[in-house]
Write an enzyme that holds these catalytic residues in place. Structure first.
Site, mmCIF file in Angstrom:
data_model
loop_
_atom_site.group_PDB
_atom_site.id
_atom_site.type_symbol
_atom_site.label_atom_id
_atom_site.label_comp_id
_atom_site.label_asym_id
_atom_site.label_seq_id
_atom_site.Cartn_x
_atom_site.Cartn_y
_atom_site.Cartn_z
ATOM 1 N N GLU A 32 -144.977 -1.227 -119.475
ATOM 2 C CA GLU A 32 -143.511 -1.064 -119.440
ATOM 3 C C GLU A 32 -142.989 -0.573 -120.781
ATOM 4 O O GLU A 32 -142.106 0.289 -120.835
ATOM 5 C CB GLU A 32 -142.825 -2.387 -119.068
ATOM 6 C CG GLU A 32 -143.145 -2.905 -117.671
ATOM 7 C CD GLU A 32 -142.487 -2.106 -116.552
ATOM 8 O OE1 GLU A 32 -141.739 -1.153 -116.837
ATOM 9 O OE2 GLU A 32 -142.742 -2.433 -115.367
ATOM 10 N N ARG A 78 -141.125 2.992 -120.958
ATOM 11 C CA ARG A 78 -139.676 2.946 -121.220
ATOM 12 C C ARG A 78 -139.353 3.220 -122.682
ATOM 13 O O ARG A 78 -138.468 4.021 -122.979
ATOM 14 C CB ARG A 78 -139.111 1.575 -120.842
ATOM 15 C CG ARG A 78 -139.312 1.244 -119.376
ATOM 16 C CD ARG A 78 -138.556 -0.008 -118.980
ATOM 17 N NE ARG A 78 -139.086 -0.537 -117.725
ATOM 18 C CZ ARG A 78 -138.383 -1.191 -116.824
ATOM 19 N NH1 ARG A 78 -137.114 -1.410 -117.013
ATOM 20 N NH2 ARG A 78 -138.942 -1.652 -115.723
ATOM 21 N N GLU A 82 -137.214 6.045 -106.792
ATOM 22 C CA GLU A 82 -138.309 6.877 -106.252
ATOM 23 C C GLU A 82 -137.896 7.849 -105.150
ATOM 24 O O GLU A 82 -138.399 8.985 -105.095
ATOM 25 C CB GLU A 82 -139.460 5.988 -105.749
ATOM 26 C CG GLU A 82 -140.207 5.250 -106.858
ATOM 27 C CD GLU A 82 -139.467 4.033 -107.405
ATOM 28 O OE1 GLU A 82 -138.522 3.566 -106.727
ATOM 29 O OE2 GLU A 82 -139.815 3.556 -108.495
ATOM 30 N N ASP A 98 -149.624 3.392 -108.105
ATOM 31 C CA ASP A 98 -148.798 4.612 -108.137
ATOM 32 C C ASP A 98 -148.946 5.579 -109.322
ATOM 33 O O ASP A 98 -149.476 6.682 -109.190
ATOM 34 C CB ASP A 98 -147.302 4.248 -107.960
ATOM 35 C CG ASP A 98 -146.829 3.083 -108.834
ATOM 36 O OD1 ASP A 98 -147.588 2.677 -109.718
ATOM 37 O OD2 ASP A 98 -145.698 2.600 -108.627
HETATM 38 C C1 DMJ Z 1 -139.938 2.400 -113.052
HETATM 39 O O1 DMJ Z 1 -140.003 1.577 -114.155
HETATM 40 C C2 DMJ Z 1 -141.026 3.409 -113.070
HETATM 41 O O2 DMJ Z 1 -140.699 4.429 -112.221
HETATM 42 C C3 DMJ Z 1 -142.351 2.863 -112.699
HETATM 43 O O3 DMJ Z 1 -143.349 3.825 -112.633
HETATM 44 C C4 DMJ Z 1 -142.281 2.156 -111.384
HETATM 45 N N1 DMJ Z 1 -141.094 1.474 -111.106
HETATM 46 C C5 DMJ Z 1 -139.902 1.542 -111.826
HETATM 47 C C6 DMJ Z 1 -138.699 1.877 -111.000
HETATM 48 O O4 DMJ Z 1 -138.727 1.489 -109.711
#
Ligand code: DMJ
Length: 655
Positions: A279, A283, A546, A412
């Site tokens: 994260e 971010r 998404e 993902d």
């Molecule tokens: C985000 O922090 C990013 O897109 C991450 O890859 C997956 N989920 C969240 C948002 O849903």
């Protein structure tokens, strides 16, 4: 065993041949024998005391301070602190000069003069300090405060002069930054919608600015700061960092400046906080790097590098697969308690590549590049059940955990970063492209199905069984398939663009089949159900991006107006059901006409959801996909033309 065994030097203690020494009961003694023992013990003790005394004397001789060295200072102090009593050997002239009586030559005279001048100096200092103290006491509180502040500032300035801060990073050519245009769409209708999205961003930002400033996120109903365990017990201003590039792209420059100022003055990574490596990477490092590339402001690059250094200890595992969490201060890492068999998560350790390549590019430090390439190599060597990557990998043993594969949560962005590594390298990282193609082929074979109602969905593979459930998170894959269509093997570009469109359609259905026209967290394709959530705990919408992300990619590649239409439906629903006076909140049940709020304004709402919406209603010359690759948190990083650059630490064969 005897209680008092005879000492070797006791008078004739040895038994006669064949005679046993009588065993004494505890406390009993045979007198002559005992006296001899006592005498000997006394001697022994005396000897010990004597040697201790001698040691003490030696110690004193060597370690006591050399009085002669301190004599002059002692004299001076005494003179000031104790009323002066003339020694019989010295008296004073009226002038204050010390006069030496009796014996003592020229040297001693000079010595006395020095002592006297030292005394005079101390006296003068003392007087001055007293005077200053008196003057200070005469001043008002405010005057004193102002004076203290000025002095503090002076100290800070002096320190700054002495310590010029972290070493400047080596100069590297700034990649050509193209496409940071206004992006105003030619269609008046799109322009109006874009303005509305911009207004929503203003509301989200202003609310955070007012009620949550410096906290990681905002509670828009309670109107106060919010945080989760992914940021540890810290106030790192996640929303500020995550939102910066969106503000910049939307032309909200005053807000951007505000954020920059906060970062300059407050963002400190030396905190005792256990954060999620993934994260923080997507971010913070992603956000800071994007802000740097867009604005050219060095501070963002410096902060990104400072933070990246704090993440490196997470890689200190037997395999080099990083821990999920690391303490920014101590560097101690560990994994989530809930992860299968102490494993690290595929989507976490597999979503570092883009940012880490940029870090090596910007710093010249090969460590970042080597860490992510090591992960790639290790994965390439491993067996994959059915060609699929399980979501769990143990960083101690290097073995897979539970055989669970998903394109949604836990898996993902691993797939996303394989494709984007290739795109970001100006399509030179063919190893990444090949790995992506192979992975997607296995996913298509085992995970992608069509429902009875004709909806294409991506299920989840659990221990040899396909679960016919798709998560909101997996909806990003529509955009990924479209983005990867160009360059796919066997000329299957059309196929992948079509697959992207089908996923976009399914995800739109998951929104359209709710009361709020907002998508649930997960939806089923089972027992007559199509794209709807079944369990209560899967009916929430937390401002996720998404589905809108996929609409935007599909729009860029097809310009089919339905994607703008679907995006606008989502924007309106968010504004209607998630907007409150203190910002935007997630909702707990998208099938209820009277939903309750979760009272969290997620930082990714500003980083991703609103950015993708804004781009959807902008012209394509804003952030063109030939020049920018968006990380998984929608932070754009420029394509590095790695064909012309050698990254430190890279081997020619890998390029
Ligand atoms: C985000 O922090 C990013 O897109 C991450 O890859 C997956 N989920 C969240 C948002 O849903």
């Amino acid at each position: 065993a005897p209680v008092n065994p005879p000492l070797p030097c006791s008078p004739d203690p040895s038994p006669e041949p064949g005679r046993r020494i009588p065993t004494l009961s505890p406390g009993a003694s045979s007198f002559p024998h005992h006296r001899a023992t006592l005498r000997l013990s006394e001697k022994f003790i005396l000897l010990l005391i004597l040697s201790a005394f001698i040691t003490l004397c030696f110690g004193a001789f060597f370690f006591l301070p050399d009085n002669s060295k301190h004599k002059r200072f002692d004299l001076g102090l005494e003179d000031v602190l104790i009323p002066h009593i003339d020694s019989p050997k010295e008296g004073k002239h009226a002038s204050g000069q010390v006069v030496i009586h009796g014996q003592g030559g020229h040297d001693e005279h000079r010595h006395r003069e020095e002592e006297e001048s030292l005394r005079d100096k101390i006296r003068a200092d003392h007087e001055r300090a007293l005077q200053e103290a008196k003057e200070k006491l005469r001043k008002s509180r405010d005057e004193l405060r102002a004076e203290i502040q000025t002095e503090k500032n002076k100290v800070v300035e002096d320190l700054k002069k002495k310590d010029p801060g972290p070493k400047p990073l080596p100069p590297v050519p700034m990649p050509k930054v193209v496409g940071v245009s206004d992006g105003e769409p030619p269609e008046p209708d799109a322009k109006e919608k874009r303005d509305k999205i911009r207004e929503m961003m203003k509301h989200a930002w202003d609310s955070y600015r007012q009620y949550g400033w410096g906290h990681n996120e905002l509670k828009p109903l309670a109107k106060k700061g919010h945080s989760t365990n992914i940021f540890g017990n810290s106030q790192l201003g996640a929303t500020i960092v995550d939102a910066l590039d969106t503000l910049y792209i939307m032309g909200l420059h005053d807000e951007f400046k505000d954020g920059q100022e906060w970062i300059e003055q407050n963002l400190d990574f030396g905190v005792n906080a256990e954060v999620s490596v993934f994260e923080v990477n997507i971010r913070f490092i992603g956000g800071l790097l994007a802000a740097y590339y867009l604005s050219g402001q060095e501070v963002f690059k410096l902060k990104a590098v400072q933070l990246a250094e704090k993440l490196l200890p997470a890689f200190n595992t037997p395999t080099g697969i990083p821990w999920a969490m690391v303490n920014l201060k101590s560097g101690v890492g560990r994994n989530w308690g809930w992860a299968s068999a102490g494993s690290s998560i595929l989507a976490e350790f597999g979503t570092l590549h883009m940012e880490f390549v940029h870090l090596t590019y910007l710093t010249g430090n090969p460590a970042y590049y080597q860490k992510v390439m090591h992960i790639r190599k290790l994965l390439a060597k491993m067996d994959r059940p059915n060609g699929l990557y399980p979501n769990y990998l143990n960083p101690r043993t290097g073995r897979w955990g539970q055989h669970h594969t998903s394109v949604g949560g836990l898996g993902d962005s691993f797939y996303e970063y394989l494709l984007k590594a290739w795109l970001m390298s100006d399509k030179t990282d063919t190893e990444a492209r090949k790995t992506y193609d192979d992975a997607i082929e296995a996913i298509e074979r085992h995970l992608i199905r069509k429902s009875n109602g004709g909806l294409t969905f991506i299920g989840e593979w659990k221990n040899g069984h396909l679960e016919r459930k798709m998560g909101h998170l997996a909806c990003f894959a529509g955009g990924m398939f479209a983005l990867g269509a160009d360059g796919s093997p066997d000329d299957k570009a059309g196929h992948y663009l079509q697959l992207g469109a089908e996923i976009a359609h399914t995800c739109h259905e998951s929104y359209d089949r709710t009361v709020l026209k907002l998508g649930p967290e997960a939806f089923k394709f089972d027992s007559g159900l199509e794209a709807v959530a079944v369990r209560q705990n899967e009916k929430y919408y937390i401002l996720r991006p998404e589905v809108i992300e996929t609409y935007w990619y599909m729009w860029r590649f097809t310009h089919d107006p339905k994607y703008r239409q679907w995006g606008w439906e989502a924007a309106q629903a968010i504004d209607k059901y998630c907007r409150v006076s203190g910002g935007f909140s997630g909702v707990k049940d998208v099938y209820s006409s009277n939903p309750t709020y979760d009272d969290v304004q997620q930082s990714f709402f500003l980083a991703e959801t609103l950015k993708y919406l804004y781009l959807l209603f902008s012209s394509d010359d804003l952030m063109p996909l030939e020049n920018w690759v968006f990380n998984t948190e929608a932070h754009p990083l420029p394509v590095l033309h790695l064909g012309n650059i050698t990254l430190p630490g890279s081997e020619p064969a890998q390029r």
